[in-house]
Design a protein around this motif. Sequence first.
Motif, PDB file in Angstrom:
ATOM      1  N   GLU A  77       2.581  -5.272  -2.482  1.00 47.03           N
ATOM      2  CA  GLU A  77       2.065  -5.006  -1.146  1.00 47.03           C
ATOM      3  C   GLU A  77       0.946  -3.970  -1.207  1.00 47.03           C
ATOM      4  O   GLU A  77       1.119  -2.881  -1.754  1.00 47.03           O
ATOM      5  N   ASN A  78      -0.199  -4.301  -0.621  1.00 46.46           N
ATOM      6  CA  ASN A  78      -1.303  -3.351  -0.489  1.00 46.46           C
ATOM      7  C   ASN A  78      -1.018  -2.515   0.755  1.00 46.46           C
ATOM      8  O   ASN A  78      -0.961  -3.037   1.859  1.00 46.46           O
ATOM      9  N   VAL A  79      -0.869  -1.189   0.586  1.00 43.79           N
ATOM     10  CA  VAL A  79      -0.522  -0.324   1.716  1.00 43.79           C
ATOM     11  C   VAL A  79      -1.731   0.406   2.287  1.00 43.79           C
ATOM     12  O   VAL A  79      -1.608   1.136   3.267  1.00 43.79           O
ATOM     13  N   GLY A  80      -2.903   0.219   1.684  1.00 45.14           N
ATOM     14  CA  GLY A  80      -4.100   0.850   2.210  1.00 45.14           C
ATOM     15  C   GLY A  80      -5.152   1.056   1.146  1.00 45.14           C
ATOM     16  O   GLY A  80      -4.907   0.835  -0.044  1.00 45.14           O
TER      17      GLY A  80
ATOM     18  N   LYS B 177       0.314  -7.571 -16.408  1.00 45.30           N
ATOM     19  CA  LYS B 177       1.398  -7.948 -15.508  1.00 45.30           C
ATOM     20  C   LYS B 177       2.577  -6.984 -15.633  1.00 45.30           C
ATOM     21  O   LYS B 177       3.396  -6.878 -14.719  1.00 45.30           O
ATOM     22  N   GLU B 178       2.628  -6.275 -16.743  1.00 46.18           N
ATOM     23  CA  GLU B 178       3.690  -5.301 -16.975  1.00 46.18           C
ATOM     24  C   GLU B 178       3.655  -4.165 -15.945  1.00 46.18           C
ATOM     25  O   GLU B 178       4.686  -3.569 -15.632  1.00 46.18           O
ATOM     26  N   TYR B 179       2.486  -3.871 -15.399  1.00 47.66           N
ATOM     27  CA  TYR B 179       2.322  -2.695 -14.546  1.00 47.66           C
ATOM     28  C   TYR B 179       2.367  -2.973 -13.050  1.00 47.66           C
ATOM     29  O   TYR B 179       2.589  -2.060 -12.262  1.00 47.66           O
ATOM     30  N   LEU B 180       2.106  -4.200 -12.632  1.00 46.60           N
ATOM     31  CA  LEU B 180       2.166  -4.554 -11.212  1.00 46.60           C
ATOM     32  C   LEU B 180       3.282  -5.568 -11.000  1.00 46.60           C
ATOM     33  O   LEU B 180       3.246  -6.655 -11.566  1.00 46.60           O
ATOM     34  N   LYS B 181       4.236  -5.211 -10.160  1.00 47.84           N
ATOM     35  CA  LYS B 181       5.404  -6.053  -9.908  1.00 47.84           C
ATOM     36  C   LYS B 181       5.474  -6.423  -8.427  1.00 47.84           C
ATOM     37  O   LYS B 181       4.977  -5.686  -7.569  1.00 47.84           O
ATOM     38  N   PRO B 182       6.132  -7.536  -8.089  1.00 48.46           N
ATOM     39  CA  PRO B 182       6.203  -7.988  -6.698  1.00 48.46           C
ATOM     40  C   PRO B 182       6.797  -6.970  -5.722  1.00 48.46           C
ATOM     41  O   PRO B 182       6.453  -6.974  -4.546  1.00 48.46           O
ATOM     42  N   ASP B 183       7.673  -6.088  -6.178  1.00 44.86           N
ATOM     43  CA  ASP B 183       8.288  -5.118  -5.261  1.00 44.86           C
ATOM     44  C   ASP B 183       7.498  -3.815  -5.137  1.00 44.86           C
ATOM     45  O   ASP B 183       7.920  -2.894  -4.433  1.00 44.86           O
ATOM     46  N   ASP B 184       6.326  -3.723  -5.775  1.00 45.21           N
ATOM     47  CA  ASP B 184       5.502  -2.512  -5.702  1.00 45.21           C
ATOM     48  C   ASP B 184       4.774  -2.399  -4.366  1.00 45.21           C
ATOM     49  O   ASP B 184       4.376  -3.404  -3.776  1.00 45.21           O
ATOM     50  N   LYS B 185       4.595  -1.169  -3.930  1.00 43.30           N
ATOM     51  CA  LYS B 185       3.716  -0.831  -2.813  1.00 43.30           C
ATOM     52  C   LYS B 185       2.548  -0.088  -3.444  1.00 43.30           C
ATOM     53  O   LYS B 185       2.750   0.899  -4.150  1.00 43.30           O
ATOM     54  N   VAL B 186       1.316  -0.582  -3.211  1.00 41.50           N
ATOM     55  CA  VAL B 186       0.160  -0.102  -3.960  1.00 41.50           C
ATOM     56  C   VAL B 186      -0.934   0.398  -3.015  1.00 41.50           C
ATOM     57  O   VAL B 186      -1.333  -0.295  -2.081  1.00 41.50           O
TER      58      VAL B 186
ATOM     59  N   GLU C 259     -11.790  -4.179   6.864  1.00 40.62           N
ATOM     60  CA  GLU C 259     -10.974  -4.157   8.079  1.00 40.62           C
ATOM     61  C   GLU C 259     -10.855  -5.549   8.683  1.00 40.62           C
ATOM     62  O   GLU C 259      -9.783  -5.916   9.187  1.00 40.62           O
ATOM     63  N   ALA C 260     -11.921  -6.344   8.627  1.00 47.45           N
ATOM     64  CA  ALA C 260     -11.865  -7.717   9.131  1.00 47.45           C
ATOM     65  C   ALA C 260     -10.868  -8.561   8.340  1.00 47.45           C
ATOM     66  O   ALA C 260     -10.321  -9.535   8.860  1.00 47.45           O
ATOM     67  N   SER C 261     -10.616  -8.171   7.094  1.00 41.30           N
ATOM     68  CA  SER C 261      -9.642  -8.882   6.261  1.00 41.30           C
ATOM     69  C   SER C 261      -8.233  -8.312   6.402  1.00 41.30           C
ATOM     70  O   SER C 261      -7.320  -8.731   5.700  1.00 41.30           O
ATOM     71  N   GLY C 262      -8.083  -7.319   7.291  1.00 40.05           N
ATOM     72  CA  GLY C 262      -6.750  -6.792   7.575  1.00 40.05           C
ATOM     73  C   GLY C 262      -6.350  -5.554   6.794  1.00 40.05           C
ATOM     74  O   GLY C 262      -5.196  -5.121   6.889  1.00 40.05           O
ATOM     75  N   TYR C 263      -7.246  -4.954   6.046  1.00 35.31           N
ATOM     76  CA  TYR C 263      -6.913  -3.770   5.252  1.00 35.31           C
ATOM     77  C   TYR C 263      -7.114  -2.491   6.056  1.00 35.31           C
ATOM     78  O   TYR C 263      -8.051  -2.383   6.850  1.00 35.31           O
ATOM     79  N   ASP C 264      -6.228  -1.514   5.855  1.00 40.74           N
ATOM     80  CA  ASP C 264      -6.394  -0.179   6.409  1.00 40.74           C
ATOM     81  C   ASP C 264      -7.276   0.616   5.460  1.00 40.74           C
ATOM     82  O   ASP C 264      -6.973   0.711   4.262  1.00 40.74           O
ATOM     83  N   VAL C 265      -8.368   1.188   5.978  1.00 38.36           N
ATOM     84  CA  VAL C 265      -9.338   1.920   5.155  1.00 38.36           C
ATOM     85  C   VAL C 265      -9.410   3.358   5.645  1.00 38.36           C
ATOM     86  O   VAL C 265      -9.590   3.602   6.841  1.00 38.36           O
ATOM     87  N   TYR C 266      -9.280   4.302   4.721  1.00 41.77           N
ATOM     88  CA  TYR C 266      -9.366   5.729   5.012  1.00 41.77           C
ATOM     89  C   TYR C 266     -10.400   6.341   4.091  1.00 41.77           C
ATOM     90  O   TYR C 266     -10.362   6.120   2.885  1.00 41.77           O
TER      91      TYR C 266
END
Length: 139
Positions: free
Chosen positions: A95-98, A60-69, A115-122
């Motif tokens: 936030e998962n950004v992709g 939990k030390e490494y992932l925080k609510p204000d992170d963009k991941v 993609e059906a779950s709303g994720y951007d995949v590259y």
Amino acid sequence: KVLTIESSGIAPALMVAYRLNVPMLFAKKALPNTLKSDDKYETLVHSYTKKTTNNVFISKEYLKPDDKVLIIDDFLANGEAAFGLADLISQSGAENVGIGICVEKSFQPGRKRLEASGYDVYSICRIKSLTEGKVEFHE
């Protein structure tokens, strides 16, 4: 931040994190002795390639609510690793950004499921089919 699962995702994730000048994190498949049960996010990830299901963990030390991941992984087949990492991100409130993939097996359902779950995949490389020893790529 860039997030992957140990161990084959570490090299591409490290390169992306370096290029973006952000921290790189990886979820572990074995619980370290130094990590207490209430100090971690945890999820299950099934590997169709290895035919195993693993608990994966991140402190939990490494992932925080204000992170963009940004999730980075080496291969995409059924999407289980990406879904597991997305679950860890969700648990943290970040936030998962992709999702970035090196090699995508497009003939398997991973991309469609994500993609059906709303994720951007590259993906860098998309393999359309592997039949009779021939590799066919998406245009």
